[in-house]
Design a protein around this motif. Structure first.
Motif, PDB file in Angstrom:
ATOM      1  N   ALA A  16      32.582 -77.580  -1.759  1.00 19.64           N
ATOM      2  CA  ALA A  16      33.411 -76.516  -0.985  1.00 19.64           C
ATOM      3  C   ALA A  16      33.177 -76.590   0.646  1.00 19.64           C
ATOM      4  CB  ALA A  16      33.059 -75.077  -1.171  1.00 19.64           C
ATOM      5  N   ARG A  17      32.781 -78.035   0.988  1.00 17.56           N
ATOM      6  CA  ARG A  17      32.864 -78.263   2.282  1.00 17.56           C
ATOM      7  C   ARG A  17      34.342 -78.507   2.855  1.00 17.56           C
ATOM      8  NH1 ARG A  17      29.114 -83.872   1.686  1.00 17.56           N
ATOM      9  NH2 ARG A  17      30.340 -83.980  -0.440  1.00 17.56           N
ATOM     10  N   SER A  18      35.181 -78.552   2.248  1.00 20.15           N
ATOM     11  CA  SER A  18      36.569 -78.889   2.634  1.00 20.15           C
ATOM     12  C   SER A  18      37.539 -78.675   1.806  1.00 20.15           C
ATOM     13  CB  SER A  18      36.870 -80.008   3.692  1.00 20.15           C
ATOM     14  OG  SER A  18      37.026 -81.140   2.810  1.00 20.15           O
ATOM     15  N   GLY A  19      38.951 -78.322   2.222  1.00 17.15           N
ATOM     16  CA  GLY A  19      39.973 -78.350   1.164  1.00 17.15           C
ATOM     17  C   GLY A  19      40.263 -79.683   0.250  1.00 17.15           C
ATOM     18  N   PRO A  20      40.310 -80.769   1.062  1.00 16.96           N
ATOM     19  CA  PRO A  20      40.524 -82.001   0.188  1.00 16.96           C
ATOM     20  C   PRO A  20      39.377 -82.483  -0.420  1.00 16.96           C
ATOM     21  CG  PRO A  20      41.100 -82.376   2.593  1.00 16.96           C
ATOM     22  CD  PRO A  20      40.480 -81.048   2.536  1.00 16.96           C
ATOM     23  N   ARG A  21      38.072 -82.117  -0.091  1.00 20.83           N
ATOM     24  CA  ARG A  21      36.803 -82.495  -0.925  1.00 20.83           C
ATOM     25  C   ARG A  21      36.877 -81.332  -2.362  1.00 20.83           C
ATOM     26  NH1 ARG A  21      32.585 -85.198   1.032  1.00 20.83           N
ATOM     27  NH2 ARG A  21      32.730 -85.883   3.432  1.00 20.83           N
ATOM     28  N   ALA A 320      43.585 -75.038  -0.768  1.00 22.79           N
ATOM     29  CA  ALA A 320      42.265 -75.394  -1.275  1.00 22.79           C
ATOM     30  C   ALA A 320      41.298 -75.201  -0.283  1.00 22.79           C
ATOM     31  CB  ALA A 320      42.333 -77.030  -1.746  1.00 22.79           C
ATOM     32  N   LYS A 321      41.846 -74.922   1.026  1.00 24.22           N
ATOM     33  CA  LYS A 321      40.979 -74.744   1.964  1.00 24.22           C
ATOM     34  C   LYS A 321      40.545 -73.234   2.142  1.00 24.22           C
ATOM     35  CE  LYS A 321      40.600 -74.729   7.063  1.00 24.22           C
ATOM     36  NZ  LYS A 321      41.605 -75.153   8.528  1.00 24.22           N
ATOM     37  N   ARG A 322      41.513 -72.222   1.740  1.00 17.93           N
ATOM     38  CA  ARG A 322      41.217 -70.974   1.620  1.00 17.93           C
ATOM     39  C   ARG A 322      40.247 -70.907   0.320  1.00 17.93           C
ATOM     40  NH1 ARG A 322      46.359 -69.954   3.509  1.00 17.93           N
ATOM     41  NH2 ARG A 322      47.226 -70.287   1.468  1.00 17.93           N
ATOM     42  N   ALA A 323      40.431 -71.445  -0.729  1.00 17.57           N
ATOM     43  CA  ALA A 323      39.629 -71.339  -1.860  1.00 17.57           C
ATOM     44  C   ALA A 323      38.202 -71.812  -1.498  1.00 17.57           C
ATOM     45  CB  ALA A 323      40.262 -71.959  -2.964  1.00 17.57           C
ATOM     46  N   ALA A 324      38.069 -72.925  -0.861  1.00 19.07           N
ATOM     47  CA  ALA A 324      36.705 -73.479  -0.402  1.00 19.07           C
ATOM     48  C   ALA A 324      35.994 -72.374   0.617  1.00 19.07           C
ATOM     49  CB  ALA A 324      37.090 -74.823   0.160  1.00 19.07           C
ATOM     50  N   ARG A 325      36.753 -71.886   1.483  1.00 18.69           N
ATOM     51  CA  ARG A 325      35.897 -70.945   2.270  1.00 18.69           C
ATOM     52  C   ARG A 325      35.280 -69.734   1.459  1.00 18.69           C
ATOM     53  NH1 ARG A 325      37.820 -66.344   5.189  1.00 18.69           N
ATOM     54  NH2 ARG A 325      36.630 -65.905   6.960  1.00 18.69           N
ATOM     55  N   VAL A 326      36.252 -69.298   0.418  1.00 19.46           N
ATOM     56  CA  VAL A 326      35.678 -68.274  -0.318  1.00 19.46           C
ATOM     57  C   VAL A 326      34.525 -68.740  -1.011  1.00 19.46           C
ATOM     58  CG1 VAL A 326      35.993 -66.633  -2.081  1.00 19.46           C
ATOM     59  CG2 VAL A 326      37.811 -66.972  -0.354  1.00 19.46           C
ATOM     60  N   LEU A 327      34.650 -70.150  -1.775  1.00 18.35           N
ATOM     61  CA  LEU A 327      33.413 -70.544  -2.788  1.00 18.35           C
ATOM     62  C   LEU A 327      32.289 -70.988  -1.938  1.00 18.35           C
ATOM     63  CD1 LEU A 327      35.716 -72.266  -5.196  1.00 18.35           C
ATOM     64  CD2 LEU A 327      34.742 -70.071  -5.295  1.00 18.35           C
ATOM     65  N   SER A 328      32.281 -71.049  -0.449  1.00 19.01           N
ATOM     66  CA  SER A 328      31.286 -71.687   0.235  1.00 19.01           C
ATOM     67  C   SER A 328      30.361 -70.474   0.497  1.00 19.01           C
ATOM     68  CB  SER A 328      31.911 -72.421   1.499  1.00 19.01           C
ATOM     69  OG  SER A 328      32.387 -71.245   2.392  1.00 19.01           O
ATOM     70  N   LEU A 329      30.886 -69.125   0.568  1.00 20.34           N
ATOM     71  CA  LEU A 329      29.962 -68.100   1.041  1.00 20.34           C
ATOM     72  C   LEU A 329      28.647 -67.860  -0.196  1.00 20.34           C
ATOM     73  CD1 LEU A 329      32.656 -65.414   1.535  1.00 20.34           C
ATOM     74  CD2 LEU A 329      31.550 -66.584   3.337  1.00 20.34           C
ATOM     75  N   PRO A 342      32.507 -75.248   5.960  1.00 19.51           N
ATOM     76  CA  PRO A 342      30.835 -75.501   5.980  1.00 19.51           C
ATOM     77  C   PRO A 342      30.347 -76.766   5.910  1.00 19.51           C
ATOM     78  CG  PRO A 342      32.225 -74.745   3.840  1.00 19.51           C
ATOM     79  CD  PRO A 342      33.323 -74.782   5.074  1.00 19.51           C
ATOM     80  N   GLU A 343      29.091 -76.795   5.914  1.00 18.86           N
ATOM     81  CA  GLU A 343      28.465 -78.040   6.185  1.00 18.86           C
ATOM     82  C   GLU A 343      28.091 -78.635   4.694  1.00 18.86           C
ATOM     83  OE1 GLU A 343      25.319 -78.178   8.825  1.00 18.86           O
ATOM     84  OE2 GLU A 343      26.903 -77.689  10.734  1.00 18.86           O
ATOM     85  N   THR A 344      27.809 -77.694   3.726  1.00 19.99           N
ATOM     86  CA  THR A 344      27.168 -78.116   2.533  1.00 19.99           C
ATOM     87  C   THR A 344      28.076 -77.079   1.565  1.00 19.99           C
ATOM     88  OG1 THR A 344      25.594 -76.561   2.780  1.00 19.99           O
ATOM     89  CG2 THR A 344      25.024 -78.612   3.213  1.00 19.99           C
ATOM     90  N   ALA A 345      28.130 -77.937   0.246  1.00 21.45           N
ATOM     91  CA  ALA A 345      28.760 -77.148  -0.722  1.00 21.45           C
ATOM     92  C   ALA A 345      27.947 -75.947  -1.203  1.00 21.45           C
ATOM     93  CB  ALA A 345      28.856 -77.884  -1.884  1.00 21.45           C
ATOM     94  N   ALA A 346      28.418 -74.865  -1.521  1.00 21.63           N
ATOM     95  CA  ALA A 346      27.791 -73.684  -1.964  1.00 21.63           C
ATOM     96  C   ALA A 346      27.399 -73.767  -3.409  1.00 21.63           C
ATOM     97  CB  ALA A 346      28.876 -72.462  -1.915  1.00 21.63           C
ATOM     98  N   GLU A 347      26.152 -73.265  -3.425  1.00 19.35           N
ATOM     99  CA  GLU A 347      25.652 -73.406  -5.004  1.00 19.35           C
ATOM    100  C   GLU A 347      25.064 -72.151  -5.305  1.00 19.35           C
ATOM    101  OE1 GLU A 347      22.765 -76.562  -5.206  1.00 19.35           O
ATOM    102  OE2 GLU A 347      24.055 -78.243  -4.569  1.00 19.35           O
ATOM    103  N   PRO A 348      25.373 -71.734  -6.736  1.00 15.05           N
ATOM    104  CA  PRO A 348      24.840 -70.628  -7.018  1.00 15.05           C
ATOM    105  C   PRO A 348      23.289 -70.530  -6.804  1.00 15.05           C
ATOM    106  CG  PRO A 348      26.070 -71.452  -8.860  1.00 15.05           C
ATOM    107  CD  PRO A 348      25.987 -72.726  -7.785  1.00 15.05           C
ATOM    108  N   VAL A 349      22.836 -69.283  -6.500  1.00 19.63           N
ATOM    109  CA  VAL A 349      21.376 -68.945  -6.243  1.00 19.63           C
ATOM    110  C   VAL A 349      20.915 -69.062  -7.373  1.00 19.63           C
ATOM    111  CG1 VAL A 349      19.798 -67.301  -5.037  1.00 19.63           C
ATOM    112  CG2 VAL A 349      22.099 -67.850  -3.980  1.00 19.63           C
ATOM    113  N   VAL A 350      19.774 -69.668  -7.891  1.00 18.49           N
ATOM    114  CA  VAL A 350      18.945 -69.532  -8.736  1.00 18.49           C
ATOM    115  C   VAL A 350      17.451 -69.420  -8.674  1.00 18.49           C
ATOM    116  CG1 VAL A 350      20.668 -71.100  -9.987  1.00 18.49           C
ATOM    117  CG2 VAL A 350      18.900 -72.219  -8.937  1.00 18.49           C
ATOM    118  N   ALA A 351      16.783 -68.960  -9.261  1.00 18.84           N
ATOM    119  CA  ALA A 351      15.465 -68.774  -9.475  1.00 18.84           C
ATOM    120  C   ALA A 351      14.705 -69.913  -9.771  1.00 18.84           C
ATOM    121  CB  ALA A 351      14.874 -67.437 -10.084  1.00 18.84           C
ATOM    122  N   THR A 352      13.592 -70.273  -8.989  1.00 25.06           N
ATOM    123  CA  THR A 352      12.689 -71.468  -9.250  1.00 25.06           C
ATOM    124  C   THR A 352      11.613 -70.965 -10.286  1.00 25.06           C
ATOM    125  OG1 THR A 352      11.401 -70.864  -7.415  1.00 25.06           O
ATOM    126  CG2 THR A 352      13.369 -72.388  -6.804  1.00 25.06           C
TER     127      THR A 352
END
Length: 614
Positions: A16-21, A320-329, A342-352
């Protein structure tokens, strides 16, 4: 992935770093489907491109009076017809599959992000934008993903067709080989301007959708204050801006379409004029001229996909840019600024493995406010600011609205935002001021993850829902005798605000979490019902940690412990009666005293001291 296999077991972690990505990530996730669509596209377009050459061979066979060769050409034409038909059907099938599966993946990602962020999502992104992303934008993203394979098949067919024509009729093939790239690239200088106009149109359409969504959500309030005409005028203005932007964008795409018609027509005229001259000079056979003309005419069909891929990308990139913005939160991350990537792709928060769920019986502690909620106690929290109470409820649930909210809340010494999302929500449940009731039967409403220790009947009794059950049963169709089988309309619109609030409270009580946080759970009920609800919550949640953010004396008097939050910090604690008599700040919030009323006791004490000294 087939449509019958949807939904995805795991939609994956998007880039989710950008729409094209994000579009590139979606395409890479469908390589198998794209390859199938490409192969069927090559069969379809190849069959169309091969027809002119077989027709040319047939004409040569007629001129040469060769019946055997003409029969062979007829069989070849029939075979190409079958290839065209099968390729077209399977291309459509695989292309639609790619479209639907891509859209379904995006919808699953958005649904997962919505569940991860909860109510904090609409505080970071406008509700109308979320609606626009999950509806129209999803379709446009799927359109581009689907169009890529057809475009590649069309492009390869054009290249192969030009090469074959060069080998079949070199004298005329040179003209076609030079003209086709010119036709394909002629519109490239216009695409940036068309893309910008399309972006403006999508931006204005998104704002109009946001305005419409927000207006519909607050329609009841607008009618109460007589503001319908004001917002109707605003929406008319926004819709006119969308219309103007759409017309402005359509003019550019109309120009591109006109060029796509004009230049191929010019190429056909050139081929016929030059080919006729070659035939008169004896340098080209009639069959070769017919084949060359037909080849150019048929190659114009795959050439149209160049325009389609340009349009698909122009419309899907802002989506895609709007979708990436939501998914990067993220759960604890700050909301992205408008237009920022966003600088990095958003990943689901998981417990270590090192972060384990806290042992049962731990205290709930908020380092930001200093609020301590003892385990197994009924604690009431009083905040003078309703917005502060809402933010505190979000924090206690482990869902801060922004990164500046301070350190995470601790449950049994373990930070909630370091736990897996499912674990955190199993431990702490937050019911906000405006809970939502989904449409369905009452039985389905209570079909939620729960410990099983609290029956729906006990929760309904504690929430004083007897009259709600009667109302649902009366409005139910004939044959429905059990109120649990009565249906609730969308958002419970057929019920009053107090009835909806009590049903939502009963649903929260059924889940029986280790910590239950209730934000103003009785704000829409009368005082008599409120007193019985307070007693019911206290009895049903006995021995379980319960936090109620409220300022009602009826609720506060039933709490084991009351904490006053003043200027963002825990300022005092004790029972309701102790704080009422000993803390003027608490008394001012609970009794709604004015500043003049607060000064009266001090004035009376001063007068008493003067009388005694006299």
């Amino acid at each position: 992935m087939q449509i019958s296999d949807l939904p995805y077991p795991d939609p994956g972690v998007p880039d989710a770093r950008s729409g094209p990505r994000f579009l590139w990530w979606l395409g890479r996730g469908q390589l198998g489907g794209q390859a199938k669509s490409l192969c069927w596209g090559l069969l379809h377009f190849g069959g169309i491109a091969g027809l002119p050459y077989t027709v040319g061979l047939g004409i040569d066979a007629v001129v040469d009076r060769d019946g055997a060769r003409l029969l062979w050409v007829g069989c070849l034409i029939a075979l190409l017809g079958v290839a065209i038909s099968v390729g077209d059907a399977m291309l459509h099938r695989t292309a639609v599959t790619n479209w639907i599966t891509a859209a379904a993946r995006v919808q699953q990602l958005l649904a997962r992000k919505t569940a991860e962020l909860g109510s904090a999502l609409t505080r970071r992104v406008a509700a109308g934008e979320v609606v626009a992303v999950s509806t129209g934008d999803v379709e446009k993203i799927g359109w581009f993903v689907e169009a890529v394979s057809r475009f590649l098949a069309a492009a390869l067919t054009l290249v192969i067709g030009c090469v074959v024509l060069l080998l079949y009729a070199p004298t005329i093939g040179v003209v076609v080989a030079i003209g086709m790239p010119v036709l394909a690239l002629a519109v490239l200088p216009l695409l940036p301007r068309a893309t910008r106009r399309a972006d403006v149109q999508r931006e204005k359409a998104g704002k109009a959708t946001e305005l419409a969504s927000d207006t519909v959500a607050g329609l009841r309030v607008l009618r109460g204050i007589g503001g319908e005409e004001l917002f109707l005028g605003r929406y008319r203005e926004a819709s006119q801006q969308v219309r103007e932007a759409a017309v402005h964008s359509a003019r550019m795409w109309a120009l591109i379409s006109a060029i796509q018609v004009l230049l191929p027509g010019a190429l056909l005229v050139t081929v016929v004029w030059y080919g006729s001259a070659l035939v008169l000079d004896g340098r080209l056979d009639v069959g070769e001229l017919v084949a060359a003309f037909s080849a150019v005419a048929t190659m114009l069909y795959p050439l149209r996909h160049f325009e389609e891929i340009a349009m698909a990308y122009s419309f899907s990139r802002p989506s895609a840019k709007r979708a990436a913005r939501v998914l990067s939160l993220t759960r604890s991350g700050a909301p992205a600024e408008a237009g920022a990537e966003p600088e990095t792709a958003a990943e689901p928060v998981v417990a270590t493995e090192a972060v384990r769920a806290p042992a049962a019986g731990g205290d709930l502690y908020d380092p930001e406010t200093g609020l301590l909620v003892p385990s197994g106690r009924f604690t009431a929290v009083v905040c003078g600011d309703p917005d502060l109470a809402g933010r505190l409820a979000e924090r206690l649930g482990g869902h801060p609205m922004d990164a500046a909210a301070g350190p995470s809340v601790l449950l049994g010494g373990v930070a909630l935002d370091e736990l897996a999302l499912g674990t955190a929500r199993t431990l702490v449940l937050v019911q906000d001021k405006d809970p939502v009731l989904l449409s369905g039967t009452l039985r389905e409403l209570f079909d939620v993850p729960a410990s099983g220790a609290v029956a729906p009947s006990a929760a309904l009794a504690a929430a004083q829902c007897a009259d709600v059950l009667d109302a649902l049963l009366q409005s139910a169709p004939d044959g429905v005798d059990d109120p649990m089988d009565a249906r609730i309309t969308e958002r419970g619109r057929s019920l009053s605000g107090g009835q909806r609030q009590r049903l939502a409270l009963a649903r929260s009580l059924v889940t029986d979490p280790e910590v239950l946080v209730l934000d103003e759970p009785t704000s829409a009920v009368d005082s008599h019902t409120e007193a019985r609800i307070a007693e019911g919550i206290s009895a049903l949640r006995s021995g379980r940690t319960t936090v109620v953010l409220a300022s009602s004396p009826l609720l506060l008097d039933r709490a084991d412990r009351v904490v006053l939050i003043h200027e963002g910090k825990a300022a005092a604690s004790g029972t309701h009666r102790e704080l009422l008599h000993g803390d003027p700040r608490y008394r001012a919030v609970v009794t709604r005293e004015t500043e003049e009323e607060q000064r009266l006791p001090r004035l009376e004490s001063v007068l008493t001291e003067i009388e005694e000294s006299a």
